[in-house]
Design a protein around this motif. Sequence first.
Motif, PDB file in Angstrom:
ATOM      1  N   VAL A 148       4.166  -2.893   7.408  1.00  0.00           N
ATOM      2  CA  VAL A 148       5.357  -2.545   6.634  1.00  0.00           C
ATOM      3  C   VAL A 148       6.508  -2.253   7.582  1.00  0.00           C
ATOM      4  CG1 VAL A 148       6.341  -0.949   4.944  1.00  0.00           C
ATOM      5  CG2 VAL A 148       3.933  -1.606   4.778  1.00  0.00           C
ATOM      6  N   ARG A 149       7.666  -2.825   7.256  1.00  0.00           N
ATOM      7  CA  ARG A 149       8.876  -2.587   8.041  1.00  0.00           C
ATOM      8  C   ARG A 149       9.941  -1.994   7.126  1.00  0.00           C
ATOM      9  NH1 ARG A 149       7.033  -7.508   8.720  1.00  0.00           N
ATOM     10  NH2 ARG A 149       8.636  -8.372   7.336  1.00  0.00           N
ATOM     11  N   ALA A 150      10.546  -0.903   7.573  1.00  0.00           N
ATOM     12  CA  ALA A 150      11.607  -0.259   6.805  1.00  0.00           C
ATOM     13  C   ALA A 150      12.942  -0.504   7.492  1.00  0.00           C
ATOM     14  CB  ALA A 150      11.348   1.233   6.681  1.00  0.00           C
ATOM     15  N   SER A 151      13.930  -0.919   6.721  1.00  0.00           N
ATOM     16  CA  SER A 151      15.277  -1.136   7.239  1.00  0.00           C
ATOM     17  C   SER A 151      16.266  -0.753   6.158  1.00  0.00           C
ATOM     18  CB  SER A 151      15.470  -2.603   7.649  1.00  0.00           C
ATOM     19  OG  SER A 151      15.470  -3.443   6.508  1.00  0.00           O
ATOM     20  N   ALA A 152      17.548  -0.885   6.481  1.00  0.00           N
ATOM     21  CA  ALA A 152      18.572  -0.550   5.501  1.00  0.00           C
ATOM     22  C   ALA A 152      18.504  -1.459   4.282  1.00  0.00           C
ATOM     23  CB  ALA A 152      19.955  -0.644   6.145  1.00  0.00           C
ATOM     24  N   ALA A 153      17.907  -2.638   4.440  1.00  0.00           N
ATOM     25  CA  ALA A 153      17.781  -3.576   3.318  1.00  0.00           C
ATOM     26  C   ALA A 153      16.606  -3.236   2.407  1.00  0.00           C
ATOM     27  CB  ALA A 153      17.641  -5.001   3.835  1.00  0.00           C
ATOM     28  N   GLY A 154      15.735  -2.313   2.839  1.00  0.00           N
ATOM     29  CA  GLY A 154      14.580  -1.948   2.028  1.00  0.00           C
ATOM     30  C   GLY A 154      13.300  -2.020   2.835  1.00  0.00           C
ATOM     31  N   THR A 155      12.170  -1.916   2.139  1.00  0.00           N
ATOM     32  CA  THR A 155      10.853  -1.975   2.767  1.00  0.00           C
ATOM     33  C   THR A 155      10.248  -3.346   2.511  1.00  0.00           C
ATOM     34  OG1 THR A 155      10.549   0.388   2.364  1.00  0.00           O
ATOM     35  CG2 THR A 155       8.597  -0.876   2.909  1.00  0.00           C
ATOM     36  N   SER A 156       9.817  -3.999   3.581  1.00  0.00           N
ATOM     37  CA  SER A 156       9.227  -5.327   3.448  1.00  0.00           C
ATOM     38  C   SER A 156       7.954  -5.395   4.278  1.00  0.00           C
ATOM     39  CB  SER A 156      10.215  -6.407   3.900  1.00  0.00           C
ATOM     40  OG  SER A 156      10.569  -6.231   5.262  1.00  0.00           O
ATOM     41  N   GLY A 157       7.126  -6.401   4.002  1.00  0.00           N
ATOM     42  CA  GLY A 157       5.877  -6.572   4.727  1.00  0.00           C
ATOM     43  C   GLY A 157       4.785  -7.041   3.794  1.00  0.00           C
ATOM     44  N   PHE A 158       3.540  -6.605   4.071  1.00  0.00           N
ATOM     45  CA  PHE A 158       2.433  -7.033   3.215  1.00  0.00           C
ATOM     46  C   PHE A 158       1.357  -5.960   3.179  1.00  0.00           C
ATOM     47  CE2 PHE A 158       0.964  -8.432   7.408  1.00  0.00           C
ATOM     48  CZ  PHE A 158      -0.370  -8.039   7.397  1.00  0.00           C
ATOM     49  N   ARG A 159       0.534  -6.076   2.139  1.00  0.00           N
ATOM     50  CA  ARG A 159      -0.710  -5.312   2.034  1.00  0.00           C
ATOM     51  C   ARG A 159      -1.818  -6.299   1.721  1.00  0.00           C
ATOM     52  NH1 ARG A 159      -1.480   0.620  -0.671  1.00  0.00           N
ATOM     53  NH2 ARG A 159      -1.108   1.748   1.238  1.00  0.00           N
ATOM     54  N   GLU A 160      -2.904  -6.202   2.493  1.00  0.00           N
ATOM     55  CA  GLU A 160      -4.046  -7.089   2.275  1.00  0.00           C
ATOM     56  C   GLU A 160      -5.251  -6.265   1.853  1.00  0.00           C
ATOM     57  OE1 GLU A 160      -5.184 -10.905   4.658  1.00  0.00           O
ATOM     58  OE2 GLU A 160      -6.279  -9.239   5.574  1.00  0.00           O
ATOM     59  N   PHE A 161      -5.919  -6.730   0.801  1.00  0.00           N
ATOM     60  CA  PHE A 161      -7.082  -6.026   0.261  1.00  0.00           C
ATOM     61  C   PHE A 161      -8.327  -6.891   0.459  1.00  0.00           C
ATOM     62  CE2 PHE A 161      -3.322  -4.793  -2.153  1.00  0.00           C
ATOM     63  CZ  PHE A 161      -3.354  -3.415  -2.037  1.00  0.00           C
ATOM     64  N   GLU A 162      -9.388  -6.273   0.978  1.00  0.00           N
ATOM     65  CA  GLU A 162     -10.659  -6.964   1.181  1.00  0.00           C
ATOM     66  C   GLU A 162     -11.693  -6.398   0.210  1.00  0.00           C
ATOM     67  OE1 GLU A 162     -12.091  -7.139   5.171  1.00  0.00           O
ATOM     68  OE2 GLU A 162     -10.088  -7.378   6.028  1.00  0.00           O
ATOM     69  N   TYR A 163     -12.309  -7.303  -0.557  1.00  0.00           N
ATOM     70  CA  TYR A 163     -13.324  -6.919  -1.537  1.00  0.00           C
ATOM     71  C   TYR A 163     -14.689  -7.375  -1.021  1.00  0.00           C
ATOM     72  CZ  TYR A 163      -9.208  -6.683  -4.625  1.00  0.00           C
ATOM     73  OH  TYR A 163      -7.976  -6.412  -5.184  1.00  0.00           O
ATOM     74  N   PRO A 164     -15.469  -6.494  -0.389  1.00  0.00           N
ATOM     75  CA  PRO A 164     -16.814  -6.884   0.054  1.00  0.00           C
ATOM     76  C   PRO A 164     -17.809  -6.770  -1.108  1.00  0.00           C
ATOM     77  CG  PRO A 164     -16.298  -4.682   0.834  1.00  0.00           C
ATOM     78  CD  PRO A 164     -15.093  -5.152   0.063  1.00  0.00           C
ATOM     79  N   PHE A 165     -18.642  -7.770  -1.279  1.00  0.00           N
ATOM     80  CA  PHE A 165     -19.631  -7.707  -2.352  1.00  0.00           C
ATOM     81  C   PHE A 165     -20.864  -8.509  -1.948  1.00  0.00           C
ATOM     82  CE2 PHE A 165     -16.730 -11.181  -3.359  1.00  0.00           C
ATOM     83  CZ  PHE A 165     -17.574 -12.232  -3.659  1.00  0.00           C
ATOM     84  N   ILE A 166     -21.968  -8.256  -2.666  1.00  0.00           N
ATOM     85  CA  ILE A 166     -23.241  -8.937  -2.430  1.00  0.00           C
ATOM     86  C   ILE A 166     -23.722  -9.526  -3.750  1.00  0.00           C
ATOM     87  CG2 ILE A 166     -25.681  -8.616  -1.836  1.00  0.00           C
ATOM     88  CD1 ILE A 166     -24.884  -6.533   0.159  1.00  0.00           C
ATOM     89  N   ALA A 167     -24.124 -10.793  -3.707  1.00  0.00           N
ATOM     90  CA  ALA A 167     -24.702 -11.450  -4.882  1.00  0.00           C
ATOM     91  C   ALA A 167     -26.211 -11.249  -4.835  1.00  0.00           C
ATOM     92  CB  ALA A 167     -24.352 -12.933  -4.883  1.00  0.00           C
TER      93      ALA A 167
END
Length: 258
Positions: free
Chosen positions: A185-204
């Motif tokens: 995440v980057r904060a500047s006078a234009a606002g907050t921009s960037g990304f969030r990544e979510f990892e879903y671990p599961f077992i079948a």
Amino acid sequence: RASLTLYTRASIAGLEDVKLPSFNGFWSQELPTDDYQPQRETVDGKVYDSRIIKEYLLYPQKAGTLTIEPTEMTAVAQVVMRNERTFDPFFGTGTEVYNVPRKLSTGNVRVTVKPLPAGAPASFAGAVGDFTLTDIVPAAEVKANSAMTYKVKIAGTGNITFLEAPKLELPSSFELYNVRQTESVRASAAGTSGFREFEYPFIARAEGDYTIAPIEFTYFNPDSGEYVTLSTDSFAVSVTPDKSTPATGSSISPIVSK
């Protein structure tokens, strides 16, 4: 964005007893101001030197009228005054520099925050801004009791810090573990921009052919004034038996502790 600007017509020796607002009702983040240069501005017919000394990004956390407490400080101005006592017949009238304290206050600032429109989709969890949604699917074929990871990335500009993991629906024979998240995440006078990544671990746990339903993510776009729903594509997973799993589609091996 909230900026605190100091207007001066004299040299400032320093600022004392500075009291900054707590921004109750807002999430706030201070921005760097080192790159701002003094400007010349005319206010009520008088020319001042102005400089931004504090700047914040503000995200309101509730609707209604929110009050930003006053910023208070004492500015010590250096005032040059003539002094007849230091008169010199050769050099002329002398001057002396005095430090003069001046109390300053912005006063209260009231901000009216409009509520979000009614009728938000079920997949809306408070995201406001402009975002994109991408995903990385696991292998199409795995053995039973094998671990897999599904990744979803939300990127854009807005209240990224508050984004929650979208809901992932899995077949009953799949075990979902705690969702992990990373962000940039980057904060500047234009606002907050960037990304969030979510990892879903599961077992079948059980063999068979499965279809994983799409993930939906909804945000409110303040520019268009509308809710926008993004969706991934569904994907297929074929689970084949392993040595520890009976070769029947209805059997499920003992579940280990998460």
